[in-house]
Design a protein around this motif. Sequence first.
Motif, PDB file in Angstrom:
ATOM      1  N   LEU A 231       0.579  -1.804   0.260  1.00 41.79           N
ATOM      2  CA  LEU A 231      -0.292   0.001  -0.194  1.00 41.79           C
ATOM      3  C   LEU A 231       0.682   1.292   0.169  1.00 41.79           C
ATOM      4  O   LEU A 231       0.805   2.208  -0.327  1.00 41.79           O
ATOM      5  CB  LEU A 231      -1.227  -0.142   1.196  1.00 41.79           C
ATOM      6  N   PHE A 232       1.370   1.125   0.754  1.00 42.04           N
ATOM      7  CA  PHE A 232       2.193   2.471   0.566  1.00 42.04           C
ATOM      8  C   PHE A 232       3.552   2.115   0.377  1.00 42.04           C
ATOM      9  O   PHE A 232       4.491   2.877   0.553  1.00 42.04           O
ATOM     10  CB  PHE A 232       2.885   3.070   2.533  1.00 42.04           C
ATOM     11  N   ALA A 233       3.638   1.297  -1.251  1.00 35.29           N
ATOM     12  CA  ALA A 233       5.195   1.141  -1.577  1.00 35.29           C
ATOM     13  C   ALA A 233       5.780   2.826  -2.191  1.00 35.29           C
ATOM     14  O   ALA A 233       7.178   3.106  -1.928  1.00 35.29           O
ATOM     15  CB  ALA A 233       4.964   0.678  -2.539  1.00 35.29           C
TER      16      ALA A 233
ATOM     17  N   GLN B  77      13.668   4.001  -4.452  1.00 37.95           N
ATOM     18  CA  GLN B  77      13.528   4.492  -5.702  1.00 37.95           C
ATOM     19  C   GLN B  77      12.023   4.468  -6.648  1.00 37.95           C
ATOM     20  O   GLN B  77      11.358   3.068  -6.617  1.00 37.95           O
ATOM     21  CB  GLN B  77      14.853   3.243  -7.162  1.00 37.95           C
ATOM     22  N   ASN B  78      11.684   4.696  -8.003  1.00 36.76           N
ATOM     23  CA  ASN B  78      10.562   5.619  -8.594  1.00 36.76           C
ATOM     24  C   ASN B  78      10.692   4.314  -9.786  1.00 36.76           C
ATOM     25  O   ASN B  78      11.422   4.431 -10.481  1.00 36.76           O
ATOM     26  CB  ASN B  78       9.512   6.035  -9.074  1.00 36.76           C
ATOM     27  N   PRO B  79      10.106   2.263  -9.640  1.00 33.09           N
ATOM     28  CA  PRO B  79      11.055   1.698 -11.125  1.00 33.09           C
ATOM     29  C   PRO B  79      10.586   2.393 -12.134  1.00 33.09           C
ATOM     30  O   PRO B  79      10.470   1.686 -13.104  1.00 33.09           O
ATOM     31  CB  PRO B  79      10.618   0.350  -9.855  1.00 33.09           C
TER      32      PRO B  79
ATOM     33  N   TYR C  38       6.479  -2.203  -6.154  1.00 35.20           N
ATOM     34  CA  TYR C  38       5.938  -1.867  -6.497  1.00 35.20           C
ATOM     35  C   TYR C  38       5.299  -3.428  -7.464  1.00 35.20           C
ATOM     36  O   TYR C  38       4.142  -3.064  -7.258  1.00 35.20           O
ATOM     37  CB  TYR C  38       6.202  -0.869  -8.029  1.00 35.20           C
ATOM     38  N   GLY C  39       5.877  -4.067  -7.413  1.00 36.87           N
ATOM     39  CA  GLY C  39       5.850  -5.803  -7.900  1.00 36.87           C
ATOM     40  C   GLY C  39       4.401  -5.985  -6.729  1.00 36.87           C
ATOM     41  O   GLY C  39       3.542  -6.606  -7.237  1.00 36.87           O
ATOM     42  N   THR C  40       4.106  -6.713  -5.839  1.00 42.13           N
ATOM     43  CA  THR C  40       3.691  -7.165  -4.408  1.00 42.13           C
ATOM     44  C   THR C  40       2.523  -6.115  -4.786  1.00 42.13           C
ATOM     45  O   THR C  40       1.375  -6.836  -5.318  1.00 42.13           O
ATOM     46  CB  THR C  40       4.190  -6.881  -3.857  1.00 42.13           C
TER      47      THR C  40
END
Lengths: 322, 300
Positions: free
Chosen positions: B40-42, B48-50, B92-94
């Motif tokens: 939720l809080f990724a 880093q923002n992938p 982010y992937g999760t």
Amino acid sequence: MWKYISKRLAQGLIVLLIVSSLGFIIFQFLGDPVTAMAGQYATQAELAEVRHALGLDQPIYIQYFNFINNAVHGNFGMSYMARLPAAEIVFQRLPASIELALAAEVIAIFFGVTFGVLVAAFPRSAFSKFIAFGALFGVSLPSFAVGISLILVFAVIFPILPPLGRGELVELPWGWQTGFLTLDGLKHLILPAFTLGMLQLSLLFRLTRSGMQEALRSDYIRTARAKGLGHISVLFKHALRNVLIPVVTIIGLQFGQLIGFSIVTESIFQWPGTGNLLLAAIFDSDFPIIASYIILIATLVVLLNTIVDITYAFLNPRIRYD
Amino acid sequence: MTNIAVKRNSQNYKLLLRFLNHRLAVAGALVLVIITFCALFAPLIAPQNPYDLTAIDISNSLIPPIWEEGGHAPFLLGTDVQGRDILSTMLYGTRISMFVGISTVLLSGFIGTTIGLLTGYLGGWVDMVMMRIGDSLLSFSTTLIAMLFLGLFNSGNIFLVIFAISFSGWVQYARTMRSSVLSVREEDYVTGARVIGASHMRVAFRHIVPNAISPLLVIIAIDFGVVIMLESTLSFLGIGVPITEPSLGMMIAQGKDYIYANMWYLILFPGAVLISIVISLNLLADWLRDEVDPRAKNRR
């Protein structure tokens, strides 16, 4: 009985008809085989020529009729990429897939049923706890993770098994290339077969264990023990026999799932089977291959399910429609 | 009134106690809460923002984790082929995997319970046709259908993935709902409600649905894990989520080519998260099944 069988057969035929119509829709509305074959920079005249060669310039109902007519004769058109009959290409790849599925199924049944019986018979042993814990992983691990882990352990860290391909093959008289007859072929089979069999192994284990637990509490087992029969004889001859019917049913019903995961397994181990062919066809938008694959698999699944259902109706006369 | 409230509270309290006594279920729930929180809080946690191409530098590719030789800050768990920070991409992937999981369970659950309610309540030819369709779909398996479906459209669209899995995913919800409805339909309180003059809608939603919910909960818990595995499998094959927004499965697929070079960290970390999610869900489902149907405990 015959009413049930004919109903079941009719249902199978309806499913096949729907699937083959889907196959036609795939041809008709997806992708543009003409540009795929003629290339992006082809002239109008070249495009028209290819369209005519593929029969795509005729009205839809004639194309549909041709499609069904051809499909019944095992002809699904030419592969856009290989320019060979699609059905022929798929059939060429079939032995590899069948051998892999067979090996996986044997592993799943042998280990799944044996472990299930042993764990039900000796529930408190350390072995049983270990196996039950392993089965939790077996149903929680996606099969690609199993495959990659096996490669990492048995081919990279301890290089004892080959990770890719089928190895040395022997051609049987009727043109079937088998890997069962050479040591190298069998070695290549181990990792992919375990990968593909793992999920079913866990399922069969759980099913056998719960069935055995129930059977071992029943009166006829107590009677058998009271007669003084040996432990092994009671376990395998009396208890297991009654557990096997649902096990056989599950094996039949899980066939579709096995095919699905064989696509994954074949992709990881570069296994030259139909699953790998399908993936390549997907990325090339080679729709005749995709359609042939879908119709072939659908026929197999429907056939197997019908056989399982009918066998089951013979074994258990209470099972009927309605 | 207060008596009832106290009684209900004490029942909930007992349920809570039973839950806390089940160590594996608690562990599963804890892991799920932590992973959901991270997902939720990724954007706040990830270094880093992938997805931001300007933040990624390809010259940073394939750096090992920080404790290995050659690893360095800020890449705690190393970087992937494109120079994306593995920890950030995983967070982010999760998120994507969880989103697909939840949406698919909601969609197929909604379709399935509606069909199950209708077929169970109405019966007749609607029931027969829908159940035969369900049987056929199941014999092909959700996995195979989703693969073929996405293979045909091969567009890397996340909503197509959700739709493809729900396409046959509804069947087990429908079956569960239908069998609950069939057993509840003949109960005296349902007949009673009809006699008083309650409408079909009221009977269905006030009397039948609440009694059919608990077996559905078990299915939801199991299905959630299955869907997350399936999504990762589809993405692994390259027919799932788009390549620019990798889910856990796609990260593993991209790392797969490097295992012969022993770059285990590319697949170990995303794989571990994926497996933790699914195992936790299975542990919770086991506990739920025992709660809903205490007899199942002896059967397993």
